[in-house]
Design a protein around this motif. Sequence first.
Motif, PDB file in Angstrom:
ATOM      1  N   GLY A 281       0.823  -1.216   0.000  1.00  0.00           N
ATOM      2  CA  GLY A 281       0.000   0.000   0.000  1.00  0.00           C
ATOM      3  C   GLY A 281       0.852   1.260   0.000  1.00  0.00           C
ATOM      4  O   GLY A 281       0.516   2.257  -0.644  1.00  0.00           O
ATOM      5  N   TRP A 282       1.975   1.232   0.703  1.00  0.00           N
ATOM      6  CA  TRP A 282       2.867   2.398   0.763  1.00  0.00           C
ATOM      7  C   TRP A 282       3.679   2.512  -0.528  1.00  0.00           C
ATOM      8  O   TRP A 282       3.753   3.574  -1.147  1.00  0.00           O
ATOM      9  CB  TRP A 282       3.806   2.277   1.971  1.00  0.00           C
ATOM     10  CG  TRP A 282       4.541   3.551   2.235  1.00  0.00           C
ATOM     11  CD1 TRP A 282       4.119   4.578   3.016  1.00  0.00           C
ATOM     12  CD2 TRP A 282       5.800   3.960   1.664  1.00  0.00           C
ATOM     13  NE1 TRP A 282       5.032   5.597   2.989  1.00  0.00           N
ATOM     14  CE2 TRP A 282       6.070   5.245   2.173  1.00  0.00           C
ATOM     15  CE3 TRP A 282       6.714   3.376   0.784  1.00  0.00           C
ATOM     16  CZ2 TRP A 282       7.232   5.963   1.826  1.00  0.00           C
ATOM     17  CZ3 TRP A 282       7.868   4.083   0.439  1.00  0.00           C
ATOM     18  CH2 TRP A 282       8.112   5.354   0.955  1.00  0.00           C
ATOM     19  N   TRP A 283       4.240   1.381  -0.950  1.00  0.00           N
ATOM     20  CA  TRP A 283       5.158   1.443  -2.105  1.00  0.00           C
ATOM     21  C   TRP A 283       4.441   1.765  -3.410  1.00  0.00           C
ATOM     22  O   TRP A 283       5.001   2.390  -4.298  1.00  0.00           O
ATOM     23  CB  TRP A 283       5.950   0.129  -2.225  1.00  0.00           C
ATOM     24  CG  TRP A 283       7.013   0.054  -1.164  1.00  0.00           C
ATOM     25  CD1 TRP A 283       6.952  -0.638   0.004  1.00  0.00           C
ATOM     26  CD2 TRP A 283       8.260   0.768  -1.134  1.00  0.00           C
ATOM     27  NE1 TRP A 283       8.084  -0.422   0.757  1.00  0.00           N
ATOM     28  CE2 TRP A 283       8.905   0.438   0.081  1.00  0.00           C
ATOM     29  CE3 TRP A 283       8.897   1.649  -2.009  1.00  0.00           C
ATOM     30  CZ2 TRP A 283      10.161   0.953   0.427  1.00  0.00           C
ATOM     31  CZ3 TRP A 283      10.146   2.161  -1.665  1.00  0.00           C
ATOM     32  CH2 TRP A 283      10.767   1.822  -0.464  1.00  0.00           C
ATOM     33  N   LYS A 284       3.188   1.356  -3.520  1.00  0.00           N
ATOM     34  CA  LYS A 284       2.492   1.601  -4.801  1.00  0.00           C
ATOM     35  C   LYS A 284       2.324   3.098  -5.063  1.00  0.00           C
ATOM     36  O   LYS A 284       2.149   3.514  -6.195  1.00  0.00           O
ATOM     37  CB  LYS A 284       1.160   0.860  -4.870  1.00  0.00           C
ATOM     38  CG  LYS A 284       0.001   1.498  -4.156  1.00  0.00           C
ATOM     39  CD  LYS A 284      -1.269   0.699  -4.413  1.00  0.00           C
ATOM     40  CE  LYS A 284      -2.437   1.168  -3.574  1.00  0.00           C
ATOM     41  NZ  LYS A 284      -2.817   2.554  -3.659  1.00  0.00           N
ATOM     42  N   GLU A 285       2.407   3.904  -3.995  1.00  0.00           N
ATOM     43  CA  GLU A 285       2.287   5.358  -4.165  1.00  0.00           C
ATOM     44  C   GLU A 285       3.653   6.043  -4.193  1.00  0.00           C
ATOM     45  O   GLU A 285       3.734   7.258  -4.280  1.00  0.00           O
ATOM     46  CB  GLU A 285       1.488   5.963  -2.988  1.00  0.00           C
ATOM     47  CG  GLU A 285       0.113   5.360  -2.757  1.00  0.00           C
ATOM     48  CD  GLU A 285      -0.826   5.577  -3.932  1.00  0.00           C
ATOM     49  OE1 GLU A 285      -0.573   6.501  -4.739  1.00  0.00           O
ATOM     50  OE2 GLU A 285      -1.787   4.805  -4.060  1.00  0.00           O
ATOM     51  N   SER A 286       4.725   5.274  -4.079  1.00  0.00           N
ATOM     52  CA  SER A 286       6.040   5.874  -3.832  1.00  0.00           C
ATOM     53  C   SER A 286       6.713   6.445  -5.077  1.00  0.00           C
ATOM     54  O   SER A 286       7.621   7.254  -4.977  1.00  0.00           O
ATOM     55  CB  SER A 286       6.976   4.823  -3.229  1.00  0.00           C
ATOM     56  OG  SER A 286       7.276   3.845  -4.225  1.00  0.00           O
ATOM     57  N   GLY A 287       6.302   5.985  -6.239  1.00  0.00           N
ATOM     58  CA  GLY A 287       6.923   6.464  -7.473  1.00  0.00           C
ATOM     59  C   GLY A 287       8.000   5.533  -8.020  1.00  0.00           C
ATOM     60  O   GLY A 287       8.414   5.657  -9.167  1.00  0.00           O
ATOM     61  N   VAL A 288       8.466   4.549  -7.208  1.00  0.00           N
ATOM     62  CA  VAL A 288       9.440   3.586  -7.756  1.00  0.00           C
ATOM     63  C   VAL A 288       8.684   2.412  -8.390  1.00  0.00           C
ATOM     64  O   VAL A 288       7.505   2.199  -8.099  1.00  0.00           O
ATOM     65  CB  VAL A 288      10.426   3.054  -6.678  1.00  0.00           C
ATOM     66  CG1 VAL A 288      11.174   4.197  -6.011  1.00  0.00           C
ATOM     67  CG2 VAL A 288       9.720   2.180  -5.640  1.00  0.00           C
ATOM     68  N   GLY A 289       9.369   1.674  -9.242  1.00  0.00           N
ATOM     69  CA  GLY A 289       8.747   0.495  -9.858  1.00  0.00           C
ATOM     70  C   GLY A 289       8.430  -0.544  -8.788  1.00  0.00           C
ATOM     71  O   GLY A 289       9.274  -0.836  -7.938  1.00  0.00           O
ATOM     72  N   VAL A 290       7.215  -1.068  -8.817  1.00  0.00           N
ATOM     73  CA  VAL A 290       6.793  -2.048  -7.806  1.00  0.00           C
ATOM     74  C   VAL A 290       6.360  -3.330  -8.514  1.00  0.00           C
ATOM     75  O   VAL A 290       5.331  -3.360  -9.187  1.00  0.00           O
ATOM     76  CB  VAL A 290       5.606  -1.508  -6.961  1.00  0.00           C
ATOM     77  CG1 VAL A 290       5.152  -2.554  -5.947  1.00  0.00           C
ATOM     78  CG2 VAL A 290       5.985  -0.223  -6.249  1.00  0.00           C
TER      79      VAL A 290
END
Length: 353
Positions: A281-290
């Motif tokens: 949930g946090w990483w999907k908004e972070s701007g890095v490739g997930v």
Amino acid sequence: MTSLSVVDTELTHALPKIELHAHLTGSISRHCLHQVWQKKKSRDPDLALEDPLVTIPPGKVDFNVKTFFPLFSSYIYHLCDDLQSIIYTTESVLQSFREDNVVYLELRTTPRAIPSNSITEAQYVDVILHCITVSNNINECTHTSTMQTNLILSVDRRNTLEEAYKVIDLAIVRKGKGVVGVDLCGNPEKGDIAIFRPAFERAKEAGLGITLHFAETRASATEDELRELLSWRPDRLGHVIHVNDDLRREIVKRNIGVELCLSCNVHAKLTEGSFEDHHFGWWKESGVGVAICTDDVGIFESPISNEYQLAATHFHLSKVDLKKICESIVDITFANEREKFRLRSIYSNVDWG
Ligand code: IMP
Ligand code: ZN
């Protein structure tokens, strides 16, 4: 044009997917292991190994750090200890990913010498590369399969520096011949990872992609260990669980891609709570490739289409969200530009609705 409507299991199955974090031996299904066992048992009725369906009962997915790693060292490696079994299981793993509409796969494995059958680490790697080449060319008309696979070689945290150099050198010699990167994996509660720095420096200088298991458990998430791992200039990080805000910001600033494995983390209780509490949930908004990944589909029994379904359900992903995620994964693959172009074309042909 692939047509996609609501985000349901039909969609996540049909969606062309990229898998970047899959351990070869951990991806072998129980059924396939059982077939290997049956063949061995029929040749040798005195075979001391138990049936995989007894050792790893279907439906049992609650393995933890203490019970998970011995499954390989004390059991599966003894079962898959000859070229025939390695070929049979590798082909089965590749076929399963293909049938789940994976279009690009980076499979990883730890080079393993098997002295009892006179197999060297190099032979182990080459036989897997041969299976991959056959799989990549499976379509007799076009001589290329819709699923293209590359290999990543893993250093185990329990290795010595000398053993790590051996893995890196096996990878360097095979760069451009199917090997695209190196990984650091293994029991996160074992080993002193700082010893591997010169080996990973050599890999970086040779232009290999670098991915590292990162902060999987609290024991492997000390500030010292994580700073050390980041100093190796990794391209991607796996799991990324026990990471404080400072380090998260650092990862985002450096634009390092992340490989997240929902079922593995939740079933093995590496993360707290359930799927909706996962750091996806946090990483999907972070701007890095997930990258949404399986880790060990053979053990956790959740194919990548199901991982997409879990992410969509628990994080309320729309088709637009899925499109963004899929396209971000292309950028963090270790594939060459030609393959990235093919993958972007595949996604541009999906009707995202
Ligand atoms: P192999 O490298 O193809 O033999 O795949 C199995 C190996 O992958 C295991 O023995 C572990 O060292 C490693 N592995 C699988 N899952 C994990 C994980 O979640 N964390 C760290 N290492 C893992
Ligand atoms: Zn892993």
